[in-house]
Design a protein around this motif. Structure first.
Motif, PDB file in Angstrom:
ATOM      1  N   ARG A  23     -15.553  -3.760   8.264  1.00 60.01           N
ATOM      2  CA  ARG A  23     -14.335  -4.373   8.792  1.00 60.01           C
ATOM      3  C   ARG A  23     -13.462  -4.897   7.658  1.00 60.01           C
ATOM      4  O   ARG A  23     -12.227  -4.811   7.729  1.00 60.01           O
ATOM      5  CB  ARG A  23     -14.701  -5.514   9.755  1.00 60.01           C
ATOM      6  N   PHE A  24     -14.080  -5.414   6.614  1.00 66.53           N
ATOM      7  CA  PHE A  24     -13.309  -5.880   5.464  1.00 66.53           C
ATOM      8  C   PHE A  24     -12.463  -4.754   4.891  1.00 66.53           C
ATOM      9  O   PHE A  24     -11.259  -4.933   4.626  1.00 66.53           O
ATOM     10  CB  PHE A  24     -14.221  -6.445   4.375  1.00 66.53           C
ATOM     11  N   PHE A  25     -13.059  -3.581   4.676  1.00 67.00           N
ATOM     12  CA  PHE A  25     -12.304  -2.482   4.065  1.00 67.00           C
ATOM     13  C   PHE A  25     -11.249  -1.927   5.011  1.00 67.00           C
ATOM     14  O   PHE A  25     -10.192  -1.465   4.560  1.00 67.00           O
ATOM     15  CB  PHE A  25     -13.258  -1.391   3.566  1.00 67.00           C
ATOM     16  N   GLU A  26     -11.489  -1.986   6.305  1.00 62.03           N
ATOM     17  CA  GLU A  26     -10.445  -1.602   7.255  1.00 62.03           C
ATOM     18  C   GLU A  26      -9.241  -2.522   7.103  1.00 62.03           C
ATOM     19  O   GLU A  26      -8.093  -2.061   7.046  1.00 62.03           O
ATOM     20  CB  GLU A  26     -10.981  -1.669   8.684  1.00 62.03           C
ATOM     21  N   LEU A  27      -9.489  -3.819   7.017  1.00 63.04           N
ATOM     22  CA  LEU A  27      -8.399  -4.785   6.846  1.00 63.04           C
ATOM     23  C   LEU A  27      -7.719  -4.615   5.494  1.00 63.04           C
ATOM     24  O   LEU A  27      -6.486  -4.724   5.387  1.00 63.04           O
ATOM     25  CB  LEU A  27      -8.941  -6.208   6.989  1.00 63.04           C
ATOM     26  N   LEU A  28      -8.512  -4.355   4.452  1.00 63.93           N
ATOM     27  CA  LEU A  28      -7.949  -4.194   3.108  1.00 63.93           C
ATOM     28  C   LEU A  28      -6.996  -3.009   3.051  1.00 63.93           C
ATOM     29  O   LEU A  28      -5.898  -3.099   2.484  1.00 63.93           O
ATOM     30  CB  LEU A  28      -9.086  -4.006   2.098  1.00 63.93           C
ATOM     31  N   ILE A  29      -7.399  -1.902   3.643  1.00 64.67           N
ATOM     32  CA  ILE A  29      -6.574  -0.690   3.624  1.00 64.67           C
ATOM     33  C   ILE A  29      -5.312  -0.885   4.450  1.00 64.67           C
ATOM     34  O   ILE A  29      -4.230  -0.404   4.092  1.00 64.67           O
ATOM     35  CB  ILE A  29      -7.397   0.513   4.140  1.00 64.67           C
ATOM     36  N   GLU A  30      -5.425  -1.629   5.549  1.00 62.72           N
ATOM     37  CA  GLU A  30      -4.268  -1.847   6.436  1.00 62.72           C
ATOM     38  C   GLU A  30      -3.285  -2.872   5.883  1.00 62.72           C
ATOM     39  O   GLU A  30      -2.095  -2.830   6.207  1.00 62.72           O
ATOM     40  CB  GLU A  30      -4.753  -2.336   7.804  1.00 62.72           C
ATOM     41  N   SER A  31      -3.754  -3.790   5.047  1.00 62.99           N
ATOM     42  CA  SER A  31      -2.939  -4.922   4.614  1.00 62.99           C
ATOM     43  C   SER A  31      -2.020  -4.571   3.446  1.00 62.99           C
ATOM     44  O   SER A  31      -2.380  -3.795   2.564  1.00 62.99           O
ATOM     45  CB  SER A  31      -3.853  -6.083   4.204  1.00 62.99           C
ATOM     46  N   ASP A  32      -0.833  -5.175   3.456  1.00 62.03           N
ATOM     47  CA  ASP A  32       0.110  -4.990   2.347  1.00 62.03           C
ATOM     48  C   ASP A  32      -0.195  -5.938   1.186  1.00 62.03           C
ATOM     49  O   ASP A  32       0.268  -5.722   0.074  1.00 62.03           O
ATOM     50  CB  ASP A  32       1.549  -5.231   2.820  1.00 62.03           C
ATOM     51  N   GLU A  33      -0.949  -6.997   1.483  1.00 61.46           N
ATOM     52  CA  GLU A  33      -1.291  -7.977   0.452  1.00 61.46           C
ATOM     53  C   GLU A  33      -2.802  -8.085   0.313  1.00 61.46           C
ATOM     54  O   GLU A  33      -3.542  -7.887   1.286  1.00 61.46           O
ATOM     55  CB  GLU A  33      -0.707  -9.353   0.807  1.00 61.46           C
ATOM     56  N   LEU A  34      -3.237  -8.417  -0.896  1.00 57.92           N
ATOM     57  CA  LEU A  34      -4.660  -8.605  -1.104  1.00 57.92           C
ATOM     58  C   LEU A  34      -5.126  -9.891  -0.428  1.00 57.92           C
ATOM     59  O   LEU A  34      -4.382 -10.874  -0.376  1.00 57.92           O
ATOM     60  CB  LEU A  34      -4.977  -8.694  -2.602  1.00 57.92           C
ATOM     61  N   PRO A  35      -6.351  -9.897   0.085  1.00 56.53           N
ATOM     62  CA  PRO A  35      -6.878 -11.133   0.662  1.00 56.53           C
ATOM     63  C   PRO A  35      -7.175 -12.153  -0.426  1.00 56.53           C
ATOM     64  O   PRO A  35      -7.251 -11.815  -1.615  1.00 56.53           O
ATOM     65  CB  PRO A  35      -8.170 -10.669   1.343  1.00 56.53           C
ATOM     66  N   LYS A  36      -7.357 -13.385  -0.015  1.00 59.85           N
ATOM     67  CA  LYS A  36      -7.719 -14.451  -0.943  1.00 59.85           C
ATOM     68  C   LYS A  36      -9.176 -14.831  -0.706  1.00 59.85           C
ATOM     69  O   LYS A  36      -9.623 -14.940   0.432  1.00 59.85           O
ATOM     70  CB  LYS A  36      -6.812 -15.672  -0.748  1.00 59.85           C
ATOM     71  N   THR A  37      -9.905 -15.017  -1.786  1.00 61.10           N
ATOM     72  CA  THR A  37     -11.300 -15.425  -1.674  1.00 61.10           C
ATOM     73  C   THR A  37     -11.440 -16.874  -2.139  1.00 61.10           C
ATOM     74  O   THR A  37     -10.749 -17.303  -3.058  1.00 61.10           O
ATOM     75  CB  THR A  37     -12.201 -14.518  -2.528  1.00 61.10           C
ATOM     76  N   SER A  38     -12.328 -17.603  -1.489  1.00 59.70           N
ATOM     77  CA  SER A  38     -12.536 -19.016  -1.822  1.00 59.70           C
ATOM     78  C   SER A  38     -13.972 -19.241  -2.268  1.00 59.70           C
ATOM     79  O   SER A  38     -14.907 -18.683  -1.696  1.00 59.70           O
ATOM     80  CB  SER A  38     -12.225 -19.914  -0.614  1.00 59.70           C
ATOM     81  N   GLN A  39     -14.147 -20.064  -3.288  1.00 61.12           N
ATOM     82  CA  GLN A  39     -15.480 -20.380  -3.794  1.00 61.12           C
ATOM     83  C   GLN A  39     -16.228 -21.286  -2.823  1.00 61.12           C
ATOM     84  O   GLN A  39     -15.638 -21.941  -1.965  1.00 61.12           O
ATOM     85  CB  GLN A  39     -15.363 -21.077  -5.145  1.00 61.12           C
TER      86      GLN A  39
END
Length: 281
Positions: free
Chosen positions: A45-61
């Protein structure tokens, strides 16, 4: 007194269901939606969202508070623990664990100085040491020693996500895409470095193979092979072309293959392939 291993979702292994292992999920945010990595966000699901999104997601520590909650459980059970975090050069998660552990002498914190499947095999090695009856202090010390032989190598299919994340100039990314440049990257001193570039997929796989041979794999230690995206087709092609690495050592059906998650997938994009192993002494 049992020894528990604690890590974060920056690691990737085929099966994380070991009862002695606790995985702290990192947060991944797409737009206004935040997910707990590995809990309500699968790799597919992450890669589906990544491919669909115009912006990179943000990751939090991970936060010190999140670690403290786990450490309280360790103390209440009368156990001790070893925490293995993703590289301090890539995230503040190690510092969060260190801060939280200041009040828990039964907890030992190790910086993996790596990420994804390399962090994963360090965790697998730690669990092997627990099986041998080692104390937490012994496990932490031996993991830190083995870490010096840890190798992570990856072949990227595209420069697009490095470009979008600002890790390479846009001009370099555009030229690289035009020329079908396939970079091979690794981790040194806890940070991702470029090891070489090749034109086309076949040359890229050859370059990756050269880097693997240069280091040499210690098959007495854990080994992991990873791919990013929704298909392992490119990885299977690499394994087919370089069968000699595994023949007489690991049966093809037993090759330890796993998908790479959000922490690294954000920056490498889909269709990357990676190998993690311990260098021969």
């Amino acid at each position: 007194m049992a020894v528990r291993i604690i890590t974060d979702s920056g690691f990737d292994v085929p099966d994380a269901s070991d009862a002695r292992l606790t995985v702290l999920p990192l947060s991944i945010t797409f737009g206004d939606t935040t997910y707990a990595d590995g809990v309500d966000l699968t790799n597919d699901r992450f890669f589906e969202l990544l491919i669909e999104s115009d912006e990179l997601p943000k990751t939090s520590q991970a936060t010190p508070y999140a670690y403290t909650q786990i450490f309280e459980q360790v103390r209440a059970a009368g156990d001790e623990a070893v925490v293995i975090t993703l590289s301090s050069g890539l995230s503040g998660t190690y510092q969060s664990a260190l801060t939280a552990a200041a009040d828990y002498p039964e907890v030992h914190v190790v910086d993996s100085k790596n990420v994804t499947i390399a962090q994963g095999i360090l965790v697998q090695y730690a669990l092997r040491l627990v099986d041998e009856g080692r104390t937490a202090a012994e496990v932490a010390s031996m993991v830190e020693s083995a870490r010096e032989r840890l190798v992570l190598l990856a072949l990227l299919d595209t420069l697009e996500y490095l470009k979008r994340g600002g890790r390479i100039p846009k001009s370099v990314g555009a030229i690289g895409e035009l020329l079908s440049i396939k970079p091979v990257v690794g981790v040194r001193d806890g940070e991702v470095v470029m090891l070489g570039k090749a034109r086309g997929s076949k040359n890229g796989r050859n370059l990756l193979h050269q880097e693997v041979e240069k280091n040499g794999i210690d098959f007495t230690m854990p080994v992991l092979i990873g791919y990013s995206g929704l298909s392992d087709k490119l990885l299977r092609k690499y394994l087919e072309d370089n069968r000699a690495i595994w023949e007489d050592k690991v049966a093809e059906e037993d090759l330890p293959i796993t998908s790479v998650g959000a922490t690294v997938g954000t920056h490498v994009g889909p269709n990357a392939i990676a190998l993690a192993f311990f260098r021969r002494e």
